[in-house]
Scaffold this motif. Structure first.
Motif, PDB file in Angstrom:
ATOM      1  N   LYS A   1     -35.038-145.825 -33.886  1.00 37.85           N
ATOM      2  CA  LYS A   1     -33.862-146.489 -33.040  1.00 37.85           C
ATOM      3  C   LYS A   1     -33.665-145.778 -31.813  1.00 37.85           C
ATOM      4  O   LYS A   1     -32.818-145.665 -31.065  1.00 37.85           O
ATOM      5  N   LEU A   2     -34.961-145.444 -31.043  1.00 38.90           N
ATOM      6  CA  LEU A   2     -34.983-144.386 -30.020  1.00 38.90           C
ATOM      7  C   LEU A   2     -34.500-145.080 -28.840  1.00 38.90           C
ATOM      8  O   LEU A   2     -33.609-144.983 -27.981  1.00 38.90           O
ATOM      9  N   SER A   3     -34.521-146.574 -28.653  1.00 34.46           N
ATOM     10  CA  SER A   3     -33.923-147.626 -27.607  1.00 34.46           C
ATOM     11  C   SER A   3     -32.536-147.445 -27.861  1.00 34.46           C
ATOM     12  O   SER A   3     -31.582-147.379 -26.735  1.00 34.46           O
ATOM     13  N   ASP A   4     -31.985-147.459 -29.106  1.00 42.18           N
ATOM     14  CA  ASP A   4     -30.473-147.366 -29.264  1.00 42.18           C
ATOM     15  C   ASP A   4     -29.890-146.177 -28.575  1.00 42.18           C
ATOM     16  O   ASP A   4     -28.849-146.147 -28.123  1.00 42.18           O
TER      17      ASP A   4
ATOM     18  N   ASP B   1     -42.153-133.207 -32.336  1.00 47.58           N
ATOM     19  CA  ASP B   1     -41.024-134.123 -33.017  1.00 47.58           C
ATOM     20  C   ASP B   1     -40.583-135.305 -32.500  1.00 47.58           C
ATOM     21  O   ASP B   1     -40.231-135.341 -31.352  1.00 47.58           O
ATOM     22  N   SER B   2     -40.818-136.190 -33.197  1.00 49.51           N
ATOM     23  CA  SER B   2     -40.248-137.479 -32.737  1.00 49.51           C
ATOM     24  C   SER B   2     -38.809-137.751 -33.019  1.00 49.51           C
ATOM     25  O   SER B   2     -38.139-138.985 -32.643  1.00 49.51           O
ATOM     26  N   ASP B   3     -37.987-136.848 -33.869  1.00 45.51           N
ATOM     27  CA  ASP B   3     -36.776-137.393 -34.320  1.00 45.51           C
ATOM     28  C   ASP B   3     -35.815-136.206 -33.441  1.00 45.51           C
ATOM     29  O   ASP B   3     -34.737-135.862 -34.249  1.00 45.51           O
ATOM     30  N   GLU B   4     -36.045-135.712 -32.469  1.00 48.84           N
ATOM     31  CA  GLU B   4     -35.341-134.384 -31.926  1.00 48.84           C
ATOM     32  C   GLU B   4     -35.043-134.943 -30.342  1.00 48.84           C
ATOM     33  O   GLU B   4     -35.841-135.033 -29.859  1.00 48.84           O
ATOM     34  N   ALA B   5     -33.747-134.767 -29.902  1.00 47.98           N
ATOM     35  CA  ALA B   5     -33.605-135.232 -28.723  1.00 47.98           C
ATOM     36  C   ALA B   5     -32.322-134.072 -28.097  1.00 47.98           C
ATOM     37  O   ALA B   5     -31.833-133.509 -28.913  1.00 47.98           O
ATOM     38  N   PHE B   6     -32.316-133.666 -27.036  1.00 43.55           N
ATOM     39  CA  PHE B   6     -31.289-133.066 -26.400  1.00 43.55           C
ATOM     40  C   PHE B   6     -30.511-133.572 -25.114  1.00 43.55           C
ATOM     41  O   PHE B   6     -31.033-134.453 -24.466  1.00 43.55           O
ATOM     42  N   ALA B   7     -29.346-132.804 -25.075  1.00 38.28           N
ATOM     43  CA  ALA B   7     -28.650-133.163 -23.656  1.00 38.28           C
ATOM     44  C   ALA B   7     -27.907-131.946 -23.336  1.00 38.28           C
ATOM     45  O   ALA B   7     -27.551-130.951 -24.086  1.00 38.28           O
ATOM     46  N   LEU B   8     -27.746-131.857 -22.091  1.00 37.77           N
ATOM     47  CA  LEU B   8     -27.089-130.787 -21.306  1.00 37.77           C
ATOM     48  C   LEU B   8     -25.875-131.315 -20.321  1.00 37.77           C
ATOM     49  O   LEU B   8     -26.190-132.208 -19.720  1.00 37.77           O
ATOM     50  N   PHE B   9     -24.750-130.653 -20.530  1.00 38.32           N
ATOM     51  CA  PHE B   9     -23.832-130.841 -19.409  1.00 38.32           C
ATOM     52  C   PHE B   9     -22.911-129.816 -19.213  1.00 38.32           C
ATOM     53  O   PHE B   9     -22.751-129.064 -20.159  1.00 38.32           O
TER      54      PHE B   9
END
Length: 101
Positions: free
Chosen positions: A14-17, A46-54
């Protein structure tokens, strides 16, 4: 200054979501007083790990953002989108202080 580091465990199918979710929050964080530094999506490894910074000027301003986001219609819609699509399995939130030269 306080930077929020988010680590997401996402559904790789569900990467596009998740990308849509991220696009929404970049705009929302910026609108609500923060500076979003982007989402970092899986590429290699890893294909199931994402990150965000703010970043927010202070922890107090981040707390105000959280209060506003809890009742903001667009934020509530973004939360709903993630829940309905189930693109996020779980996430971790950390607070870090940036060091610049």
């Amino acid at each position: 200054m306080i930077t929020v580091h988010l680590r997401y465990e996402i559904d790789a199918d569900k990467l596009s979501d998740f990308e849509e979710y991220g696009r929404r929050w970049i705009r929302l964080v910026n609108r609500l007083g923060g500076q979003h530094h982007g989402y970092f999506l899986p590429s290699e490894g890893d294909s199931d790990e994402a990150f965000a910074l703010f970043t927010f000027p202070s922890l107090a301003e981040y707390e105000q953002y959280r209060l506003r986001a809890a009742t903001d219609p667009e934020c509530m819609e973004a939360y709903r989108f993630a829940a309905e699509t189930r693109c996020i399995r779980r996430y971790e939130r950390r607070f870090v202080s940036p060091l610049f030269e």
